[in-house]
Design a protein around this motif. Structure first.
Motif, PDB file in Angstrom:
ATOM      1  N   GLU A 216     -46.461  -2.022 -29.553  1.00 38.10           N
ATOM      2  CA  GLU A 216     -46.374  -0.842 -29.806  1.00 38.10           C
ATOM      3  C   GLU A 216     -46.936  -0.522 -28.586  1.00 38.10           C
ATOM      4  O   GLU A 216     -47.812  -0.324 -28.089  1.00 38.10           O
ATOM      5  N   PHE A 217     -45.945   0.315 -28.492  1.00 36.70           N
ATOM      6  CA  PHE A 217     -45.937   0.764 -27.215  1.00 36.70           C
ATOM      7  C   PHE A 217     -46.352   2.629 -26.412  1.00 36.70           C
ATOM      8  O   PHE A 217     -45.326   3.060 -27.775  1.00 36.70           O
ATOM      9  N   LYS A 218     -47.139   2.390 -26.497  1.00 39.46           N
ATOM     10  CA  LYS A 218     -48.289   4.101 -26.207  1.00 39.46           C
ATOM     11  C   LYS A 218     -49.606   4.525 -25.844  1.00 39.46           C
ATOM     12  O   LYS A 218     -50.090   3.314 -24.970  1.00 39.46           O
ATOM     13  N   ASP A 219     -49.183   5.703 -25.286  1.00 34.62           N
ATOM     14  CA  ASP A 219     -49.901   6.699 -24.726  1.00 34.62           C
ATOM     15  C   ASP A 219     -49.937   5.374 -23.422  1.00 34.62           C
ATOM     16  O   ASP A 219     -51.404   4.624 -22.976  1.00 34.62           O
ATOM     17  N   LYS A 220     -49.305   4.865 -22.664  1.00 34.20           N
ATOM     18  CA  LYS A 220     -49.137   3.891 -21.358  1.00 34.20           C
ATOM     19  C   LYS A 220     -49.789   2.628 -21.518  1.00 34.20           C
ATOM     20  O   LYS A 220     -49.895   1.875 -20.919  1.00 34.20           O
ATOM     21  N   ARG A 221     -49.898   2.254 -22.687  1.00 33.66           N
ATOM     22  CA  ARG A 221     -50.331   0.889 -23.293  1.00 33.66           C
ATOM     23  C   ARG A 221     -49.699   0.329 -24.176  1.00 33.66           C
ATOM     24  O   ARG A 221     -48.489   0.668 -24.997  1.00 33.66           O
ATOM     25  N   VAL A 222     -49.466  -1.330 -24.079  1.00 33.68           N
ATOM     26  CA  VAL A 222     -48.527  -2.420 -24.926  1.00 33.68           C
ATOM     27  C   VAL A 222     -49.902  -2.996 -25.709  1.00 33.68           C
ATOM     28  O   VAL A 222     -50.650  -3.746 -25.356  1.00 33.68           O
ATOM     29  N   ILE A 223     -49.494  -3.094 -27.099  1.00 41.72           N
ATOM     30  CA  ILE A 223     -50.836  -3.219 -27.959  1.00 41.72           C
ATOM     31  C   ILE A 223     -49.744  -4.169 -28.713  1.00 41.72           C
ATOM     32  O   ILE A 223     -48.675  -3.914 -29.401  1.00 41.72           O
ATOM     33  N   GLU A 224     -50.757  -5.212 -28.838  1.00 43.42           N
ATOM     34  CA  GLU A 224     -49.962  -6.238 -30.322  1.00 43.42           C
ATOM     35  C   GLU A 224     -50.960  -6.469 -31.422  1.00 43.42           C
ATOM     36  O   GLU A 224     -51.872  -5.845 -31.500  1.00 43.42           O
ATOM     37  N   HIS A 225     -49.862  -6.075 -32.077  1.00 44.65           N
ATOM     38  CA  HIS A 225     -50.207  -6.119 -33.508  1.00 44.65           C
ATOM     39  C   HIS A 225     -49.571  -7.463 -34.574  1.00 44.65           C
ATOM     40  O   HIS A 225     -48.910  -7.811 -34.393  1.00 44.65           O
ATOM     41  N   PHE A 226     -50.289  -8.494 -35.269  1.00 44.95           N
ATOM     42  CA  PHE A 226     -50.002  -9.089 -35.603  1.00 44.95           C
ATOM     43  C   PHE A 226     -50.022  -8.737 -37.102  1.00 44.95           C
ATOM     44  O   PHE A 226     -51.089  -9.539 -37.957  1.00 44.95           O
ATOM     45  N   GLU A 227     -48.833  -8.151 -37.693  1.00 38.13           N
ATOM     46  CA  GLU A 227     -48.195  -7.927 -38.696  1.00 38.13           C
ATOM     47  C   GLU A 227     -47.243  -7.991 -38.886  1.00 38.13           C
ATOM     48  O   GLU A 227     -46.366  -7.594 -37.611  1.00 38.13           O
ATOM     49  N   THR A 228     -46.218  -7.859 -39.761  1.00 41.43           N
ATOM     50  CA  THR A 228     -45.496  -7.549 -40.338  1.00 41.43           C
ATOM     51  C   THR A 228     -44.616  -5.963 -39.650  1.00 41.43           C
ATOM     52  O   THR A 228     -45.834  -5.325 -40.076  1.00 41.43           O
ATOM     53  N   ILE A 229     -43.714  -5.308 -39.836  1.00 43.15           N
ATOM     54  CA  ILE A 229     -43.095  -4.037 -39.529  1.00 43.15           C
ATOM     55  C   ILE A 229     -43.599  -2.963 -40.651  1.00 43.15           C
ATOM     56  O   ILE A 229     -44.059  -2.167 -40.386  1.00 43.15           O
TER      57      ILE A 229
ATOM     58  N   LYS B  79     -40.315 -13.988 -33.873  1.00 43.64           N
ATOM     59  CA  LYS B  79     -39.434 -12.853 -34.054  1.00 43.64           C
ATOM     60  C   LYS B  79     -40.196 -11.251 -33.966  1.00 43.64           C
ATOM     61  O   LYS B  79     -40.816 -11.735 -34.669  1.00 43.64           O
ATOM     62  N   VAL B  80     -40.183 -10.723 -32.654  1.00 45.31           N
ATOM     63  CA  VAL B  80     -41.299  -9.828 -32.166  1.00 45.31           C
ATOM     64  C   VAL B  80     -40.041  -8.500 -32.403  1.00 45.31           C
ATOM     65  O   VAL B  80     -39.173  -8.386 -32.137  1.00 45.31           O
ATOM     66  N   SER B  81     -40.894  -7.262 -32.646  1.00 41.83           N
ATOM     67  CA  SER B  81     -40.466  -5.708 -32.629  1.00 41.83           C
ATOM     68  C   SER B  81     -41.116  -4.978 -30.978  1.00 41.83           C
ATOM     69  O   SER B  81     -42.739  -5.103 -31.657  1.00 41.83           O
ATOM     70  N   PHE B  82     -40.041  -4.492 -30.824  1.00 44.14           N
ATOM     71  CA  PHE B  82     -41.363  -2.796 -29.488  1.00 44.14           C
ATOM     72  C   PHE B  82     -40.678  -1.762 -30.900  1.00 44.14           C
ATOM     73  O   PHE B  82     -39.811  -1.640 -31.009  1.00 44.14           O
ATOM     74  N   VAL B  83     -42.082  -1.760 -30.757  1.00 45.95           N
ATOM     75  CA  VAL B  83     -41.971  -0.493 -31.518  1.00 45.95           C
ATOM     76  C   VAL B  83     -42.510   1.008 -30.427  1.00 45.95           C
ATOM     77  O   VAL B  83     -43.794   1.033 -30.067  1.00 45.95           O
ATOM     78  N   GLY B  84     -42.240   2.027 -30.839  1.00 51.25           N
ATOM     79  CA  GLY B  84     -43.016   3.399 -30.117  1.00 51.25           C
ATOM     80  C   GLY B  84     -42.105   4.521 -29.786  1.00 51.25           C
ATOM     81  O   GLY B  84     -41.025   4.274 -30.308  1.00 51.25           O
TER      82      GLY B  84
END
Length: 543
Positions: free
Chosen positions: A513-526, A355-360
């Motif tokens: 995380e969608f930011k500055d034209k990048r998609v960054i994967e964070h292995f943590e809860t929201i 279960k993942v979130s797309f944020v930004g």
């Protein structure tokens, strides 16, 4: 201090609420709560001066500024974003222009003793007293700070408002309200059209810089973070708590327990009194006692118990068909629209059951990535769905895709399978489609009702990859809680795009995380992601 005095509103002879009174103090941060149809928005419009009450009214000191942000609004398309936001200072600018014009007139006039000349001096003095008492402000900088805090980029500020969607126009109007620094800010569902970072910025502004605030919102985290008082509209009256939303829920539970106990005791008293009357009616020696008890019953004020949803229905997804190990694989994915790069070289995979979130911020590519995953747009790079991936997709415009000619019941019945079909009426009732509502055609439903129906339909389809793009915008807290609980027990793979932190909490195991034209994967809860990014975002916005 703003005083609401004996407010009564009636529709077709039926009272929505009666003789409601309360005071809004200078720094009150109030959550206006209650079930749909209780009259929250109506009350807010009366305080804003837009609607009139059947009886009673609102009193406030002269020159009190009340600013109101409705759920829906129309803006004129005659200027840029920056120019529209700067209209917040139109009163100040007009004062300055009037003073300059009057001073110019005084320079040319020679009738120093005339009444007209003296009136001009009085007017200049009156305006100057107000104008020069105002704090010296760099208005252009304030406009830019507010707009950027609410998600606009520097390049957006000189674009015409006509180029922006309704959600972005709502932000422009919100910026105008915040820039006015009013005595009272009235907000009706302000977080529906803003991303998480903008919600955090708005919270900080309301807590640290705003005076009095009254807010209607289904975002529990937002309400908890900004309010210190809760006014519940229920059954035609109000209950006023000096507490935030979470604490109010506990106090309301205690209140209802007391009500229920008092109600039961009253019902017992009524039954015993009626029994006495029936038993001794016509008995000469008991005539006075019978008459006394009959009068007592006539004068008795019935105790009402607040309406509370006691449904024990637990919505569950049907078991997911088994998919491959990785339902989503993305490698070096880039998307461009002409010279605009949305994101580039994005690579990630989502495992079965994650279960993942797309944020930004809005515009950083969250919905674009979803369209790429679904194969709805062209892109550079590689993106594929895994073996046996069966997708259930809730788009932001999902409600508009329902068949308008089907009834509410038919819409759900056509996708429900197995034992769940025997519970359709109960499920629809849980989502506030009760009684005759289930026979209404989709085409006569409101936008919010269509959203709820689209969500029910999706929740009953046997899929193993759920993609939800802003699913909670038009849902009340009760409906969101039902959906969240169902998602907690969902055994498939889930991708969530949402700005509703309370909804995301406990659901998301990983954050993209969608930011500055990048998609960054964070292995943590929201929760961990927001705690870490909250400070950084606020520093960047420079509150």
């Amino acid at each position: 201090m703003i005083s609401v005095d004996q407010l009564t509103v009636e529709f077709s002879g039926k009272a929505l609420f009666s003789d409601v009174s309360f005071v809004i103090n200078e720094n009150d941060k109030i959550a206006l709560m209650g079930k749909n149809g209780a009259g929250k928005s109506t009350m807010m419009k009366i305080i804003a001066g837009i609607n009139q009450a059947t009886k009673g009214g609102v009193r406030c000191p002269k020159d009190t500024v009340i600013a109101y942000l409705p759920q829906h609004l129309l803006l004129e398309d005659d200027c840029t974003v920056k120019e529209e936001a700067a209209k917040a200072f139109s009163r100040i600018f007009s004062m300055k222009e009037e003073m300059e014009a009057l001073n110019k007139e005084l320079e040319t006039r020679t009738d120093y003793e005339s009444e007209a000349y003296m009136k001009i001096i009085e007017r200049v003095s009156e305006l100057g007293e107000v104008y020069y008492a105002l704090e010296e402000v760099n208005y252009e900088a304030e406009v830019e700070k507010a707009l950027k805090g609410l998600g606009f980029k520097q390049t957006d500020l000189d674009r015409p408002t006509s180029e922006f969607s309704g959600g972005w126009r709502m932000r422009i109007e919100l910026a105008k309200i915040l820039l006015q620094k009013p005595d009272l800010i009235l907000l009706d569902e302000p977080t529906n059209h803003v991303d998480i970072e903008s919600v955090i910025w708005l919270e900080q502004f309301l807590k640290n810089k705003a005076k009095a605030v009254v807010v209607i919102s289904h975002d529990k985290a937002f309400v908890d973070n900004i309010t210190n008082r809760t006014i519940e509209v229920s059954m035609g009256t109000i209950y006023d708590y000096k507490a935030n939303y979470t604490h109010y829920l506990e106090l309301r539970k205690e209140r209802r327990a007391h009500q229920l106990k008092a109600y039961e005791e009253q019902q017992k008293f009524i039954a015993e009194t009626k029994s006495f009357i029936e038993r001794f009616k016509g008995t000469y020696s008991k005539t006075n006692q019978v008459a006394s008890r009959e009068r007592m019953l006539e004068k008795l004020v019935p105790i009402e118990v607040d309406e509370v949803d006691n449904s024990s229905l637990k919505l569950r997804f049907p078991p997911s068909p088994r998919s491959g190990d990785y339902p989503v694989k993305v490698e070096e994915l880039s998307k461009r629209y002409g010279e605009l790069t949305v994101f580039e070289d994005a690579s990630f995979s989502i495992a079965r059951g994650e279960k993942v979130s797309f944020v930004g911020r809005n515009g950083e590519g969250k919905s674009t990535m979803i369209k790429a995953i679904l194969g709805e747009i062209d892109f550079e790079g590689h993106c594929e769905l895994g073996h046996n991936a069966k997708v259930g997709y809730f788009a932001q415009n999902q409600a508009s895709l329902l068949d308008p000619e089907l009834t509410v019941f038919q819409t759900v019945d056509e996708v429900a399978e197995g034992d769940i079909r025997t519970q359709i009426k109960k499920i629809l009732g849980r989502f506030m489609f009760g009684g005759e509502d289930i026979d209404k055609k989709v085409k006569v439903l409101s936008g919010g009702e269509r959203t709820r129906l689209a969500m029910v339909k999706l929740l009953l389809e046997p899929v193993n990859l759920l993609i939800l793009d802003e699913p909670t915008n038009h849902l009340d807290i009760r409906s969101k809680d039902v959906i969240k609980e169902a998602l907690m027990h969902y055994d498939g793979t889930l991708i969530l795009v949402s700005h509703d932190r309370d909804f995301l909490q406990g659901l998301s195991e990983k954050v993209f995380e969608f930011k500055d034209k990048r998609v960054i994967e964070h292995f943590e809860t929201i929760d961990a992601f927001l705690e870490r990014n909250n400070i950084r975002a606020l520093k960047e916005i420079d509150l």
